[in-house]
Design an enzyme around this catalytic site. Structure first.
Site, short mmCIF file in Angstrom:
data_model
loop_
_atom_site.label_atom_id
_atom_site.label_comp_id
_atom_site.label_asym_id
_atom_site.label_seq_id
_atom_site.Cartn_x
_atom_site.Cartn_y
_atom_site.Cartn_z
N LYS A 79 -4.43 -13.21 6.68
CA LYS A 79 -5.59 -14.12 6.67
C LYS A 79 -5.31 -15.34 7.53
CE LYS A 79 -8.47 -13.93 2.66
NZ LYS A 79 -8.48 -12.82 1.85
N ASP A 124 2.42 -9.99 8.04
CA ASP A 124 1.42 -10.40 7.06
C ASP A 124 1.53 -11.90 6.81
OD1 ASP A 124 0.37 -7.94 6.75
OD2 ASP A 124 1.38 -7.48 4.87
N MET A 147 -1.14 -9.34 -7.88
CA MET A 147 -2.54 -9.63 -7.50
C MET A 147 -3.46 -9.65 -8.73
SD MET A 147 -2.90 -7.31 -4.05
CE MET A 147 -1.88 -5.97 -4.60
#
Ligand SMILES: C[S@@+](CC[C@H](N)C(=O)[O-])C[C@H]1O[C@@H](n2cnc3c(N)ncnc32)[C@H](O)[C@@H]1O
Length: 267
Positions: free
Chosen positions: A71, A49, A183
């Site tokens: 990402k 990740d 988050m």
């Protein structure tokens, strides 16, 4: 270069054609488990990740293929279904596959979705727990997740809900137990308003830890009523852990003697 420790004979081997779903911990390689390190030293392919610390990736076996499944720049993240399919394909090709996730793979880490895909494809796998960023952020900064005179439970919650899911923040507030939020930076305003509406005092102590255990770590003390403005003005940035409750103030007496620098400054 620091020499790696010798192999540890009592640890399991990562067999060809199987997958390990491994927690890398919050960042500091010193907080990774020995089993995670042992797996990294055997893996043919490491699918990691974005939040996995670069120092940890240097511990992979020389020659291992590193695949960033997080990402990339401003491009969209790979779809979870594609990551699942690539884990299955790598294992079916007979490789030793290590799926490396920040923190613990089964705490807000989608590890269970990947385990389900592997099981459905008949691939053998192991889950290697990691130190979750929520618990690491607290302990490293002298905040006990539980303290006998303060709380008998602790709630780990995410501010980022899947699909149409909703969280009853007022009900969580009424529990009177500390909250450790993952988050939650982008939803800090509505969440803190709901918690106050649910009965939590506006003055409730808060500790925010950004990029815990990395060279870019930032720590801030606040009150629940400060959080919305702090998030809006960029004083709180993602990735961060937001701990809300009396436990956040318990560190004050021990702070003068506590070494909080998880990473020693480089000379
Ligand atoms: C997808 S979740 C993954 C959580 C991870 N599985 C764990 O157990 O820590 C990502 C969120 O974890 C938190 N997080 C992960 N690493 C962090 C770190 N080093 N410092 C602070 N928060 C972190 C942040 O809230 C971030 O938005």
């Amino acid at each position: 270069m620091t020499a790696l420790p010798p192999p540890l004979p009592f640890l399991p081997d990562l067999a060809p054609g199987t997958v390990w779903l491994v927690g890398a911990g919050p960042g500091d390689p010193g907080l990774m488990t020995l089993t995670a390190l042992h797996g990294l030293r055997q893996a043919d392919v490491v699918v990691h990740d974005a939040l996995v610390d670069a120092r940890i990736l240097t511990l992979a076996r020389p020659g291992a293929r590193l695949v960033n499944a997080g990402k990339r720049g401003h491009q969209p993240s790979p779809r979870q279904a594609d990551i699942n399919a690539s884990l299955v394909a790598e294992a079916q090709a007979g490789r030793r596959v290590l799926r490396l996730k920040g923190g613990d793979p089964f705490i807000f880490g989608r590890g269970h979705e990947e385990a389900t895909a592997l099981a459905a494809a008949g691939i053998g796998f192991r889950v290697v727990p990691g130190v979750s960023s929520g618990l690491a952020s607290l302990a490293l900064h002298g905040v006990p997740a539980t303290a006998r005179d303060s709380n008998h439970a602790v709630i780990l919650a995410t501010g980022h809900l899947a699909g149409d899911a909703a969280m009853d923040w007022r009900a969580l507030a009424r529990c009177g137990q500390p909250l450790v939020l993952y988050m939650a930076v982008s939803t800090m305003g509505p969440i803190s308003a709901e918690l106050i509406a649910g009965g939590l005092a506006a003055e409730t102590p808060v500790l925010v830890v950004h990029r815990a255990t990395t060279e870019r770590e930032e720590v801030a003390e606040a009150r629940l009523c400060d959080l919305a403005v702090m998030a809006r003005s960029g004083q709180i940035r993602s990735p961060a852990i937001v701990a809300i409750g009396a436990i956040a103030a318990l560190r004050r007496d021990i702070l003068p003697h506590l070494t909080t620098a998880a990473v020693e400054p480089t000379a």
